[in-house]
Design an enzyme around this catalytic site. Sequence first.
Site, short mmCIF file in Angstrom:
data_model
loop_
_atom_site.label_atom_id
_atom_site.label_comp_id
_atom_site.label_asym_id
_atom_site.label_seq_id
_atom_site.Cartn_x
_atom_site.Cartn_y
_atom_site.Cartn_z
N CYS A 127 -34.71 9.37 1.39
CA CYS A 127 -33.47 10.08 1.65
C CYS A 127 -33.70 11.25 2.61
O CYS A 127 -34.79 11.84 2.64
CB CYS A 127 -32.89 10.62 0.33
SG CYS A 127 -32.15 9.30 -0.65
N CYS A 208 -29.70 7.38 2.95
CA CYS A 208 -29.15 8.16 1.85
C CYS A 208 -29.37 9.66 2.08
O CYS A 208 -30.21 10.04 2.90
CB CYS A 208 -29.74 7.73 0.52
SG CYS A 208 -31.53 7.66 0.49
C1 LIG Z 1 -31.79 16.16 1.09
O1 LIG Z 1 -31.15 17.27 1.64
C2 LIG Z 1 -30.27 17.93 0.74
C3 LIG Z 1 -29.50 19.01 1.47
O2 LIG Z 1 -30.26 19.54 2.50
C4 LIG Z 1 -31.09 18.50 -0.42
O3 LIG Z 1 -30.23 19.11 -1.36
C5 LIG Z 1 -31.83 17.35 -1.09
O4 LIG Z 1 -32.69 17.84 -2.09
C6 LIG Z 1 -32.66 16.57 -0.08
N1 LIG Z 1 -33.22 15.40 -0.72
C7 LIG Z 1 -34.49 15.06 -0.59
C8 LIG Z 1 -34.91 13.81 -1.28
O5 LIG Z 1 -35.27 15.71 0.09
#
Ligand SMILES: *[C@@H]1O[C@H](CO)[C@@H](O)[C@H](O)[C@H]1NC(C)=O
Length: 306
Positions: A127, A208
């Site tokens: 993601c 994602c």
């Molecule tokens: C993806 O980005 C969002 C917002 O920047 C953050 O809240 C989330 O933890 C991130 N997810 C990962 C898997 O790094």
Amino acid sequence: MAHCESSQSSRDEPCCRLSRRCRVCLGCGLLVLIVCAVVLLVALTRSPTRTREPLAWNGTGTTQNLFAIVLGRCYAYTQLLRPGLRSEDCPKILDAFKSAFISKNPCNITQQDYRPLVDLVNQTVPCNKSLFWSKSKELAHQYARVQGKMFTLEDTLLGYLADDLTWCGDPGSVEPNYQSCPHWNECLNHTGSVFWKVISKKFAESACGVVQVMLNGSLSKPFRKSSIFGNMELFNLDPRKVHTFQAWVMHDIGGNSSDSCSSPSLTELEAIVTERNITFTCQNNYRKVLGKMEPLVPDQDGATGP
Ligand SMILES: *[C@@H]1O[C@H](CO)[C@@H](O)[C@H](O)[C@H]1NC(C)=O
Ligand SMILES: *[C@@H]1O[C@H](CO)[C@@H](O)[C@H](O)[C@H]1NC(C)=O
Ligand SMILES: *[C@@H]1O[C@H](CO)[C@@H](O)[C@H](O)[C@H]1NC(C)=O
Ligand SMILES: *[C@@H]1O[C@H](CO)[C@@H](O)[C@H](O)[C@H]1NC(C)=O
Ligand SMILES: *[C@@H]1O[C@H](CO)[C@@H](O)[C@H](O)[C@H]1NC(C)=O
Ligand SMILES: *[C@@H]1O[C@H](CO)[C@@H](O)[C@H](O)[C@H]1NC(C)=O
Ligand SMILES: *[C@@H]1O[C@H](CO)[C@@H](O)[C@H](O)[C@H]1NC(C)=O
Ligand SMILES: *[C@@H]1O[C@H](CO)[C@@H](O)[C@H](O)[C@H]1NC(C)=O
């Protein structure tokens, strides 16, 4: 008279014996001829390749050593670049790739033709790490490489295998057509365009979290609905998985910097994204990209000096 008769009959006898032999010989000859003709006919219908020229198209032909390149890239990717995919079966992937287009009309390829290949590789991109691009391939690839953990389509196994290659088959041959392949605008569903459509659709579906797209601010329309991004990727993002969409509009270094984010083209993109319930953001010349790129921009302090 008697002499004559006897001579005639004596001449007749060997003659008849000869002609009988001749008839046998002729029969044998005819049989051999028929067998030859049948063998020739079978050979001709079985491999018309040797007698027929491949179909002629307007684009460049298949890249030389295509299969060796694809197999080599597969091993390089799965064994060195992304050891997480070490268990992928490269010879099997190559076979699925071949079966998709070999002996087929290159203008009549369907998404189904690539299905076995695409189903062999289920690579998940983490993601927040998907980077889409349109008309900014070089910069997007450099950024993904420097960042290390970002994935453009060409940083996934299937995209990596085919990047910058051309390939197509011919209905009358089991070999690729090395002479010519359909040009991008020669037909809609050709070997290359269907491949990129299928894998970019899958790439978009698997994205994602936050997704990024790098657009080219030097163009009057940085976002075009007809591009692979506008046509295949944008509409296959899953709003249940993708919550934020970040557009980066990059301008050429030294070129005019303008506010592309408020241009009609980007406004159209914003409308599409927000209508799909995904949060939209836009930045001109995203600093992090340019900052990261600095070491790659030609050095102005005279790096060429002795
Ligand atoms: C993806 O980005 C969002 C917002 O920047 C953050 O809240 C989330 O933890 C991130 N997810 C990962 C898997 O790094
Ligand atoms: C194209 O492929 C379809 C299905 O594979 C086939 O039915 C059709 O006849 C093909 N058309 C041409 C022009 O080869
Ligand atoms: C990949 O996913 C497809 C569809 O979900 C599935 O049919 C296929 O078996 C999977 N392939 C592998 C190698 O896991
Ligand atoms: C934008 O497009 C122009 C013209 O096609 C190209 O020369 C330039 O390199 C592109 N810019 C980026 C950032 O890729
Ligand atoms: C292929 O190229 C020839 C010569 O340039 C042109 O006449 C023809 O229209 C082209 N065909 C297609 C389908 O683009
Ligand atoms: C190309 O493929 C699409 C989708 O598979 C299909 O709907 C369309 O009819 C095809 N077009 C041609 C010209 O074969
Ligand atoms: C920059 O903008 C000016 C004024 O809008 C224009 O005359 C010039 O051609 C532009 N230069 C480039 C490189 O686009
Ligand atoms: C977007 O969200 C709203 C409110 O949550 C909902 O009513 C609407 O159906 C959603 N639209 C789409 C395309 O998912």
